[in-house]
Design a protein around this motif. Structure first.
Motif, PDB file in Angstrom:
ATOM      1  N   THR A 117       0.844  -1.197   0.000  1.00 47.07           N
ATOM      2  CA  THR A 117       0.000   0.000   0.000  1.00 47.07           C
ATOM      3  C   THR A 117       0.880   1.248   0.000  1.00 47.07           C
ATOM      4  OG1 THR A 117      -0.086   0.118   2.412  1.00 47.07           O
ATOM      5  CG2 THR A 117      -1.769  -1.218   1.301  1.00 47.07           C
ATOM      6  N   PRO A 118       0.387   2.353  -0.518  1.00 46.72           N
ATOM      7  CA  PRO A 118       1.165   3.594  -0.462  1.00 46.72           C
ATOM      8  C   PRO A 118       1.570   3.967   0.963  1.00 46.72           C
ATOM      9  CG  PRO A 118      -0.707   3.833  -1.942  1.00 46.72           C
ATOM     10  CD  PRO A 118      -0.881   2.518  -1.246  1.00 46.72           C
ATOM     11  N   GLU A 119       0.657   3.764   1.909  1.00 49.01           N
ATOM     12  CA  GLU A 119       0.958   4.096   3.303  1.00 49.01           C
ATOM     13  C   GLU A 119       2.158   3.294   3.801  1.00 49.01           C
ATOM     14  OE1 GLU A 119      -3.293   4.969   2.460  1.00 49.01           O
ATOM     15  OE2 GLU A 119      -1.984   3.230   2.142  1.00 49.01           O
ATOM     16  N   ARG A 120       2.194   2.027   3.461  1.00 46.16           N
ATOM     17  CA  ARG A 120       3.309   1.181   3.900  1.00 46.16           C
ATOM     18  C   ARG A 120       4.623   1.620   3.273  1.00 46.16           C
ATOM     19  NH1 ARG A 120       3.958  -5.311   2.813  1.00 46.16           N
ATOM     20  NH2 ARG A 120       5.959  -5.572   3.876  1.00 46.16           N
ATOM     21  N   ALA A 121       4.530   2.142   2.062  1.00 42.94           N
ATOM     22  CA  ALA A 121       5.732   2.608   1.358  1.00 42.94           C
ATOM     23  C   ALA A 121       6.099   4.037   1.734  1.00 42.94           C
ATOM     24  CB  ALA A 121       5.518   2.505  -0.154  1.00 42.94           C
ATOM     25  N   GLY A 122       5.290   4.662   2.590  1.00 40.79           N
ATOM     26  CA  GLY A 122       5.577   6.036   2.981  1.00 40.79           C
ATOM     27  C   GLY A 122       5.169   7.067   1.960  1.00 40.79           C
ATOM     28  N   LEU A 123       4.158   6.721   1.139  1.00 41.87           N
ATOM     29  CA  LEU A 123       3.694   7.628   0.086  1.00 41.87           C
ATOM     30  C   LEU A 123       2.257   8.055   0.377  1.00 41.87           C
ATOM     31  CD1 LEU A 123       4.983   5.629  -3.020  1.00 41.87           C
ATOM     32  CD2 LEU A 123       6.044   7.654  -2.012  1.00 41.87           C
ATOM     33  N   PRO A 124       1.831   9.209  -0.109  1.00 41.54           N
ATOM     34  CA  PRO A 124       0.429   9.614   0.056  1.00 41.54           C
ATOM     35  C   PRO A 124      -0.476   8.680  -0.730  1.00 41.54           C
ATOM     36  CG  PRO A 124       1.584  11.125  -1.408  1.00 41.54           C
ATOM     37  CD  PRO A 124       2.640  10.237  -0.815  1.00 41.54           C
ATOM     38  N   SER A 125      -1.615   8.323  -0.136  1.00 37.33           N
ATOM     39  CA  SER A 125      -2.501   7.352  -0.781  1.00 37.33           C
ATOM     40  C   SER A 125      -3.301   7.972  -1.917  1.00 37.33           C
ATOM     41  CB  SER A 125      -3.449   6.745   0.253  1.00 37.33           C
ATOM     42  OG  SER A 125      -4.223   7.752   0.856  1.00 37.33           O
ATOM     43  N   GLY A 126      -3.720   9.217  -1.765  1.00 39.21           N
ATOM     44  CA  GLY A 126      -4.540   9.843  -2.806  1.00 39.21           C
ATOM     45  C   GLY A 126      -5.936   9.258  -2.811  1.00 39.21           C
ATOM     46  N   SER A 127      -6.790   9.838  -3.626  1.00 39.35           N
ATOM     47  CA  SER A 127      -8.193   9.402  -3.660  1.00 39.35           C
ATOM     48  C   SER A 127      -8.563   8.678  -4.948  1.00 39.35           C
ATOM     49  CB  SER A 127      -9.114  10.615  -3.492  1.00 39.35           C
ATOM     50  OG  SER A 127      -8.865  11.567  -4.518  1.00 39.35           O
ATOM     51  N   ARG A 128      -7.720   8.747  -5.957  1.00 38.13           N
ATOM     52  CA  ARG A 128      -8.045   8.105  -7.237  1.00 38.13           C
ATOM     53  C   ARG A 128      -6.917   7.142  -7.623  1.00 38.13           C
ATOM     54  NH1 ARG A 128     -10.333  13.025 -11.109  1.00 38.13           N
ATOM     55  NH2 ARG A 128     -12.119  13.618  -9.765  1.00 38.13           N
ATOM     56  N   ARG A 129      -7.054   5.916  -7.168  1.00 35.39           N
ATOM     57  CA  ARG A 129      -6.056   4.902  -7.482  1.00 35.39           C
ATOM     58  C   ARG A 129      -6.749   3.762  -8.207  1.00 35.39           C
ATOM     59  NH1 ARG A 129      -1.320   5.973  -5.023  1.00 35.39           N
ATOM     60  NH2 ARG A 129      -0.564   3.914  -5.599  1.00 35.39           N
ATOM     61  N   ARG A 130      -6.177   3.362  -9.341  1.00 35.88           N
ATOM     62  CA  ARG A 130      -6.772   2.300 -10.140  1.00 35.88           C
ATOM     63  C   ARG A 130      -6.095   0.960  -9.922  1.00 35.88           C
ATOM     64  NH1 ARG A 130      -7.426   5.390 -16.025  1.00 35.88           N
ATOM     65  NH2 ARG A 130      -8.806   7.091 -15.280  1.00 35.88           N
ATOM     66  N   VAL A 131      -5.069   0.916  -9.088  1.00 30.36           N
ATOM     67  CA  VAL A 131      -4.367  -0.336  -8.820  1.00 30.36           C
ATOM     68  C   VAL A 131      -4.447  -0.610  -7.321  1.00 30.36           C
ATOM     69  CG1 VAL A 131      -2.804  -0.165 -10.784  1.00 30.36           C
ATOM     70  CG2 VAL A 131      -2.182   0.913  -8.611  1.00 30.36           C
ATOM     71  N   PRO A 132      -4.452  -1.896  -6.921  1.00 27.23           N
ATOM     72  CA  PRO A 132      -4.594  -2.219  -5.501  1.00 27.23           C
ATOM     73  C   PRO A 132      -3.382  -1.853  -4.660  1.00 27.23           C
ATOM     74  CG  PRO A 132      -4.192  -4.198  -6.800  1.00 27.23           C
ATOM     75  CD  PRO A 132      -4.417  -3.088  -7.777  1.00 27.23           C
ATOM     76  N   GLY A 133      -2.223  -1.749  -5.270  1.00 26.53           N
ATOM     77  CA  GLY A 133      -1.014  -1.419  -4.536  1.00 26.53           C
ATOM     78  C   GLY A 133      -0.343  -0.187  -5.103  1.00 26.53           C
ATOM     79  N   LEU A 134       0.968  -0.286  -5.274  1.00 29.44           N
ATOM     80  CA  LEU A 134       1.720   0.834  -5.825  1.00 29.44           C
ATOM     81  C   LEU A 134       1.631   0.877  -7.343  1.00 29.44           C
ATOM     82  CD1 LEU A 134       5.038   0.717  -3.740  1.00 29.44           C
ATOM     83  CD2 LEU A 134       2.990   2.097  -3.326  1.00 29.44           C
TER      84      LEU A 134
END
Length: 296
Positions: free
Chosen positions: A19-36
């Motif tokens: 997840t973006p959170e686990r990678a230290g990245l902002p998650s955002g609101s429009r993600r089309r993929v389950p992970g990075l």
């Protein structure tokens, strides 16, 4: 096994788990993929998006160890997953055939008599040798009794993965059947990365994929693991429930083979169960009318 397809599916599956959170990245609101996204992995690994996309298409030949380590860090790979990625890169380079010690084929393997002496010297718990395909190659008396269900059916061919997925008896033997199934597939997937040209392994995976939906789903997850130590629960037909600790030791004299020993906590019901199993095994061996398959 297609190495490029294996690389592509492994990297894609690992990227989907982060997840973006686990990678230290902002998650955002429009993600089309389950992970990075690929671009995020590329940024974390400090490579171009185009270069990472090439890697994820399966092209690992010639990739430097530094880049592989950077990708492993970006994807938060554990030790087993990192080793699997390195093995896939070796196979892509063709270097595995030159650097990996030759592994013996199961059909021609005969344990050295000193190995059998070592196994027979272990009297307090099951001790056995297996390969990466989960074929049982040698065992002491307790292990033969412990795996009586495996040897009872010729269709299992002395193989723990076949037993796990194709023999209904396995669901009684493994009270935590789903966990045992996950481990079995992870061991086979790890072996596929180490030894991608093993025809017997390819045939086994094809057989299990065709005959078991449970196996096919797990195989597609591309999970790998190191299986060196831990605790498992069993239910043996003759002695009931057993909770056993295990240690798996790589055999330096036989690359690719693992010696595993199961033992019980001292003064526990499971230790008493192993004592009963030893008595049961001696009784079975003494009875000429007992149907029991021997290790070939």
């Amino acid at each position: 096994m297609d190495n490029q397809a294996e690389v592509r599916e492994f990297l894609t599956s690992r990227r989907a788990k982060i997840t973006p959170e686990r990678a230290g990245l902002p998650s955002g609101s429009r993600r089309r993929v389950p992970g990075l996204r690929r671009s995020e992995v590329a940024a974390l690994a400090d490579v171009s998006v185009e270069y990472y996309a090439k890697l994820e298409r399966g092209h690992l030949a010639g990739v430097s160890p530094a880049v592989l380590e950077a990708v492993a860090r970006a994807l938060r790979l554990d030790d087993a997953e990192r080793a699997h990625l390195m093995n896939l890169a070796q196979a892509a380079d063709g270097s595995d055939a030159l650097t990996r010690p030759r592994r013996r084929a199961t059909r021609s393997y005969t344990p050295h008599r000193s190995l059998q002496w070592v196994l027979d010297a272990v009297t307090a718990g099951p001790a056995f040798v297996r390969n990466g395909r989960m074929d049982l190659l040698a065992a002491n008396q307790l292990a033969r009794a412990f795996y009586a269900d495996v040897y009872a059916s010729s269709g299992n061919q002395g193989n723990l993965a076949r037993f796990n997925f194709l023999d209904p008896t396995s669901r009684r033997f493994y009270p935590d059947w789903d966990q045992a199934a996950d481990v079995a597939v992870a061991i086979l997937r790890t072996e596929a990365g180490r030894n991608p040209h093993d025809k017997d392994l390819h045939d086994l995976v094809g057989e299990l994929s065709t005959r078991s939906d449970e196996f096919r789903t797990r195989w597609g997850a591309h999970n790998v693991r190191h299986h060196g130590t831990g605790t498992k629960r069993f239910h043996h037909q003759a002695v009931g429930d057993l909770t056993l600790a295990y240690e798996g030791l790589d055999m330096a004299a036989e690359p690719g083979l693992t010696l595993t020993i199961y033992t019980a906590e001292p003064c526990s019901p499971s230790e008493e169960g192993l004592h009963l199993l030893a008595t049961w095994a001696a009784t079975q061996d003494a009875d000429p009318d007992t149907e029991r398959s021997a290790i070939s």
